[in-house]
Design an enzyme around this catalytic site. Structure first.
Site, PDB file in Angstrom:
ATOM      1  N   GLY A  50       0.793  -1.216   0.000  1.00 17.77           N
ATOM      2  CA  GLY A  50       0.000   0.000   0.000  1.00 17.77           C
ATOM      3  C   GLY A  50       0.829   1.271   0.000  1.00 17.77           C
TER       4      GLY A  50
ATOM      5  CE1 TYR B  94       2.712  -4.933 -10.205  1.00 18.01           C
ATOM      6  CE2 TYR B  94       0.880  -6.383 -10.687  1.00 18.01           C
ATOM      7  CZ  TYR B  94       2.033  -6.106  -9.989  1.00 18.01           C
ATOM      8  OH  TYR B  94       2.503  -7.007  -9.075  1.00 18.01           O
TER       9      TYR B  94
END
Length: 99
Positions: A27, A66
């Site tokens: 995170g 990503y």
């Protein structure tokens, strides 16, 4: 874990497997970004056209990262399905006579 493979359309590629970020760093972003950058550098240093990896659909935070980094989901773009043969099926297929 990385290994080299070959893409019919674009040549040598680097495949990354199991990009793991320890729970305490999840995170935060920098750890995964750093590992992805190192993998991309490895791909370029070894003459690869791209760096390829997989992610389970359930890992939405990773997929969001990503995508933010510029990765392309080829499952969506190219309608790819990934298949594999495992376990007993490998042995059964290998035992079949070839013609």
């Amino acid at each position: 874990f990385h290994y080299f493979t070959y893409c019919t359309w674009s040549g040598r590629i680097l495949f990354g497997e199991d990009l793991y970020v320890r729970p305490e760093f999840r995170g935060r972003g920098p750890s995964a970004r750093h590992k992805t950058a190192l993998s991309s550098q490895m791909a370029l240093a070894n003459g690869c056209s791209h760096f390829r990896f997989m992610s389970p659909k359930r890992n939405e935070p990773a997929m969001a990262l990503y995508e933010k980094l510029g990765a392309v989901d080829v499952t969506k773009r190219d309608s790819w399905d990934v298949w594999h043969i495992e376990g007993q099926a490998v042995q059964e297929i290998a035992a079949r006579p070839t013609e």
